[in-house]
Design a protein around this motif. Structure first.
Motif, PDB file in Angstrom:
ATOM      1  N   ARG A  85     147.433  18.070  14.934  1.00 41.09           N
ATOM      2  CA  ARG A  85     147.113  17.555  16.117  1.00 41.09           C
ATOM      3  C   ARG A  85     145.518  16.728  16.007  1.00 41.09           C
ATOM      4  O   ARG A  85     145.224  15.727  16.162  1.00 41.09           O
ATOM      5  CB  ARG A  85     146.851  18.309  17.054  1.00 41.09           C
ATOM      6  N   ASP A  86     144.856  17.388  14.827  1.00 43.05           N
ATOM      7  CA  ASP A  86     143.668  16.951  15.254  1.00 43.05           C
ATOM      8  C   ASP A  86     143.563  15.631  14.180  1.00 43.05           C
ATOM      9  O   ASP A  86     143.097  14.600  14.734  1.00 43.05           O
ATOM     10  CB  ASP A  86     142.305  18.045  14.662  1.00 43.05           C
TER      11      ASP A  86
ATOM     12  N   SER B 197     145.547  12.521  15.892  1.00 41.88           N
ATOM     13  CA  SER B 197     144.878  12.125  16.693  1.00 41.88           C
ATOM     14  C   SER B 197     143.488  10.889  16.654  1.00 41.88           C
ATOM     15  O   SER B 197     143.578   9.893  16.518  1.00 41.88           O
ATOM     16  CB  SER B 197     144.056  13.215  17.669  1.00 41.88           C
TER      17      SER B 197
ATOM     18  N   ASN C  40     143.265   6.947  16.343  1.00 40.60           N
ATOM     19  CA  ASN C  40     142.201   6.189  17.303  1.00 40.60           C
ATOM     20  C   ASN C  40     141.683   6.053  15.581  1.00 40.60           C
ATOM     21  O   ASN C  40     142.109   3.809  16.555  1.00 40.60           O
ATOM     22  CB  ASN C  40     141.106   6.952  17.255  1.00 40.60           C
TER      23      ASN C  40
END
Length: 168
Positions: free
Chosen positions: A61-62, A65, A69
């Protein structure tokens, strides 16, 4: 786990062979690492005196993201590293944390893995799958040894992990 009154603890079923990463790995390196090892997250450690000191936790998930981005908004300056995307203060348990307390943490915090730490040193990791297996084993053992007897337990420990009381 031989004593029917003693609940299993993290030490009884934690995985001690943990794939770890370091803070200085780039975003690309940590993504490749997770994919190569077929894992969804990894503890972030610093080696101190030949011992892995837990400093964070990084997940798919990190990485998703940070990567999305970066692709959407452009390259950040400085470049993303594990240190910039990891969770710096992950929820941890000790080797003595009992099974039902661990279940409570997993259920209420919606986590998939918990690092097992003592004095800051990473000892292992516990996954939901390992907890499910331990619960099933404990359940079957309880059915056969206690003949469906319901035990009164001190629930204060597990309840304390479920709720945070705001005293402000």
């Amino acid at each position: 786990m031989n004593d029917p009154q003693k609940l299993p603890c993290a030490d009884d079923f934690m995985n001690q062979h943990v794939e770890v990463v370091t803070q200085d790995m780039t975003l690309t390196e940590v993504i490749r690492f997770l994919l190569k090892h077929k894992i969804s997250n990894a503890p972030v450690v610093d080696q101190q005196d030949q011992k892995p000191v837990l400093v964070g936790f990084v997940s798919e998930r990190d990485c998703l993201s940070a990567l999305s981005n970066e692709l959407f908004f452009g390259n950040p300056s400085p470049a993303q590293t594990v240190k910039t995307i990891m969770s710096s203060h992950p929820i941890c348990i000790t080797p003595e944390t009992e099974l039902f307390s661990i279940v409570s943490i997993f259920v209420n915090h919606r986590l998939r893995h918990l690092p097992v730490v003592q004095n800051g040193i990473l000892l292992g990791i516990v996954s939901r799958r390992e907890i499910l297996a331990a619960m099933e084993t404990y359940y079957n053992h309880s059915l056969h040894t206690q003949e469906h007897e319901r035990l009164l337990r001190d629930t204060s420990q597990a309840l304390n992990l479920r709720f945070t009381i705001d005293r402000s």
